[in-house]
Design an enzyme around this catalytic site. Structure first.
Site, PDB file in Angstrom:
ATOM      1  N   ASP A  11       1.261  -1.013   0.342  1.00  0.00           N
ATOM      2  CA  ASP A  11       0.262  -0.190   0.461  1.00  0.00           C
ATOM      3  C   ASP A  11       0.457   1.238  -0.267  1.00  0.00           C
ATOM      4  O   ASP A  11       1.324   1.719   1.153  1.00  0.00           O
ATOM      5  CB  ASP A  11      -0.866  -0.348   1.342  1.00  0.00           C
ATOM      6  CG  ASP A  11      -2.054   1.191   1.428  1.00  0.00           C
ATOM      7  OD1 ASP A  11      -1.530   2.390   0.855  1.00  0.00           O
ATOM      8  OD2 ASP A  11      -2.408   0.982   2.314  1.00  0.00           O
ATOM      9  N   TYR A 228       1.516  -0.488  15.465  1.00  0.00           N
ATOM     10  CA  TYR A 228       0.557  -1.207  14.922  1.00  0.00           C
ATOM     11  C   TYR A 228       1.057  -0.621  12.869  1.00  0.00           C
ATOM     12  O   TYR A 228       0.426   0.954  14.017  1.00  0.00           O
ATOM     13  CB  TYR A 228      -0.499  -0.796  15.636  1.00  0.00           C
ATOM     14  CG  TYR A 228      -0.311  -2.051  16.239  1.00  0.00           C
ATOM     15  CD1 TYR A 228      -0.811  -3.857  15.551  1.00  0.00           C
ATOM     16  CD2 TYR A 228      -0.864  -1.598  17.580  1.00  0.00           C
ATOM     17  CE1 TYR A 228      -1.265  -4.048  16.967  1.00  0.00           C
ATOM     18  CE2 TYR A 228      -0.490  -3.424  18.690  1.00  0.00           C
ATOM     19  CZ  TYR A 228      -1.002  -4.815  18.205  1.00  0.00           C
ATOM     20  OH  TYR A 228      -1.071  -5.522  18.915  1.00  0.00           O
ATOM     21  N   LYS A 231      -2.940  -3.078   8.860  1.00  0.00           N
ATOM     22  CA  LYS A 231      -2.935  -4.170   8.172  1.00  0.00           C
ATOM     23  C   LYS A 231      -2.323  -5.060   7.347  1.00  0.00           C
ATOM     24  O   LYS A 231      -1.888  -4.653   6.334  1.00  0.00           O
ATOM     25  CB  LYS A 231      -4.630  -5.455   7.905  1.00  0.00           C
ATOM     26  CG  LYS A 231      -5.265  -4.746   9.330  1.00  0.00           C
ATOM     27  CD  LYS A 231      -5.216  -5.637  10.601  1.00  0.00           C
ATOM     28  CE  LYS A 231      -4.815  -6.480  11.799  1.00  0.00           C
ATOM     29  NZ  LYS A 231      -4.715  -6.894  12.781  1.00  0.00           N
TER      30      LYS A 231
HETATM   31  C1  F6R Z   1      -7.326  -0.431   7.645  1.00  0.00           C
HETATM   32  C2  F6R Z   1      -6.952   1.107   7.194  1.00  0.00           C
HETATM   33  C3  F6R Z   1      -8.286   2.204   7.717  1.00  0.00           C
HETATM   34  C4  F6R Z   1      -7.435   3.135   8.914  1.00  0.00           C
HETATM   35  C5  F6R Z   1      -8.328   4.168   8.948  1.00  0.00           C
HETATM   36  C6  F6R Z   1      -7.454   5.740   9.551  1.00  0.00           C
HETATM   37  O1  F6R Z   1      -6.346  -1.253   7.331  1.00  0.00           O
HETATM   38  O2  F6R Z   1      -6.658   1.268   6.093  1.00  0.00           O
HETATM   39  O3  F6R Z   1      -8.986   1.681   8.287  1.00  0.00           O
HETATM   40  O4  F6R Z   1      -6.540   2.470   9.436  1.00  0.00           O
HETATM   41  O5  F6R Z   1      -8.786   4.878   7.554  1.00  0.00           O
HETATM   42  O6  F6R Z   1      -6.897   5.867   8.862  1.00  0.00           O
HETATM   43  P1  F6R Z   1      -5.508   6.842   9.444  1.00  0.00           P
HETATM   44  O7  F6R Z   1      -4.656   6.497  10.570  1.00  0.00           O
HETATM   45  O8  F6R Z   1      -4.137   6.725   7.677  1.00  0.00           O
HETATM   46  O9  F6R Z   1      -6.548   8.019   9.096  1.00  0.00           O
HETATM   47 MG    MG Z   2      -4.087   2.114   3.326  1.00  0.00          MG
HETATM   48 MG    MG Z   3      -4.380  -1.841   2.244  1.00  0.00          MG
END
Ligand code: F6R
Ligand code: MG
Ligand code: MG
Length: 365
Positions: A11, A228, A231
């Site tokens: 990603d 963390y 995923k």
């Molecule tokens: C799960 C994922 C999303 C982000 C969420 C918050 O793997 O990628 O659910 O965790 O959108 O994202 P941030 O912390 O980047 O704003």
């Molecule tokens: Mg992402």
């Molecule tokens: Mg992804």
């Protein structure tokens, strides 16, 4: 001919948020891999995406964990990150955990599934790619495909599969592995496979020919980074037909949605919904988690395809059930078992809350 199939993914930026990928990023990856094909590094390639994950599917003759192929992937991710940064995509370069490439992308963020095979007269393969879930999500489907006669009737009635398959299972926390044979060791096997946050099927082998049948990415992002960071969004390559399960047997576990960990903030359980590439946009509550299946015939290393295998009304019920499960789980809001147990969550405020309430947390008599 001996051939290596490498699926390397990362990603490197989402559009919009973490839902999907920007077409310019895919175009940039195409450009890099086209140059590598022209230069003779690759026999063939296919660039695709599942949600916000960029997928590089490559064939070559350099073997697994080859420095040149891994560097090509790394450089492609870096070039695509530049595009993502220019567009100010969300989380540009998020899975590239280090600046210094050291010969192998393993341990650096990207997910990797590779297999070296002797290409058969007809080599049918399915490449599964998932978004908003973790490595270990393939335990249940791989068990059904290669060990469950209620899923794969070939295990019962096809003489060339009746001898069963061997599973290589990794303990992703303790860095150990064990080989277990189906059918006679399935009860032992299920002790491990039923705990996918710790144990993951790395590979499956045909027991008589010893040929590799499947391989999955088992990298755990959180363990690489020591924190963390999202995923793993794993991938899995499965060989089909002949002395391997038929394409239909390989897809059958997805006729009903399995519940996996991932979804919003990598901190929930949710249904894994089989979808076409075009529908791999996890929008609702950043989900529910998605899986796509790209089918190819290999022809002297050329990737004939893809056939977008979940782009089929036969999976409509599974998608409907996934939506129903999503509705039911979402009602629980921040409660387990929708929300993951504390130690598995990608995000947590527990230490802050404990600190704030320090003086107020008093011993029971
Ligand atoms: C799960 C994922 C999303 C982000 C969420 C918050 O793997 O990628 O659910 O965790 O959108 O994202 P941030 O912390 O980047 O704003
Ligand atoms: Mg992402
Ligand atoms: Mg992804």
């Amino acid at each position: 001919m001996k051939l290596t199939l490498s699926v390397i993914k990362a990603d490197i930026g989402g559009y919009v948020g973490h839902c999907s990928s920007h077409p310019d990023v895919l175009t940039r990856a195409e450009k890099n891999l086209a140059a590598a094909k022209k230069a003779g590094t690759l026999i063939d390639y296919h660039v695709t995406r599942c949600g916000d994950d960029l997928q590089l599917i490559m064939t070559h003759q350099k073997g697994e964990e080859n420095g040149e192929i891994h560097k090509l992937s790394w450089d492609t991710f870096l070039a695509c990150t530049d595009v993502a940064k220019k567009l100010k995509l969300h989380g540009a370069g998020q899975d590239l955990l280090s600046d210094a490439f050291s010969g192998n992308v393993k341990g650096m963020g990207p997910g990797v599934a590779e297999m070296e095979i002797e290409e058969r007269d007809a080599e049918s393969i399915v490449i599964f790619m998932a978004d908003k879930t973790a490595s270990g999500a393939f335990n249940l489907p791989l068990y059904k495909i290669f060990a469950d006669p209620f899923n794969t009737v070939g295990l019962v009635i096809a003489g060339n599969m009746h001898g069963g398959f061997a599973f290589e299972i990794h303990d992703v926390k303790e860095h150990k592995k064990v080989m277990l044979n189906a059918p006679e060791e399935i009860y032992d096997m299920l002790v491990f496979l039923g705990a996918p946050s710790r144990y993951a099927v790395k590979a499956v082998f045909h027991r008589e020919t010893k040929d590799i049948a499947a391989v999955s990415s088992t990298q755990r992002l959180s363990m690489m980074a020591g924190r963390y960071v999202g995923k793993d969004d794993p991938v899995c390559i499965v060989r089909c037909q002949g002395y391997f399960p038929a394409v239909g047997e390989v897809l059958e576990p997805f006729a009903g949605p399995n519940i996996v960990e991932g979804w919003m903030r990598g901190s929930h359980h949710g249904p894994l919904m089989p979808v076409s590439v075009a529908q791999s946009n996890p929008t609702r509550f950043d989900g529910p988690p998605r899986i796509i299946a790209a089918g190819f015939q290999l022809s002297a290393g050329m990737l004939v395809g893809p056939n977008d295998l979940f782009d089929d009304p036969a999976f409509d019920n599974s998608r409907k059930q996934a939506n129903d499960i999503a509705d039911i789980l979402r009602r629980m809001g921040p409660f387990e078992p929708h929300r993951l147990p504390l130690e598995e969550m990608e995000y947590t405020t527990l230490p802050q809350v404990m600190k704030k309430l320090k003086g107020r947390l008093i011993d029971l008599d």
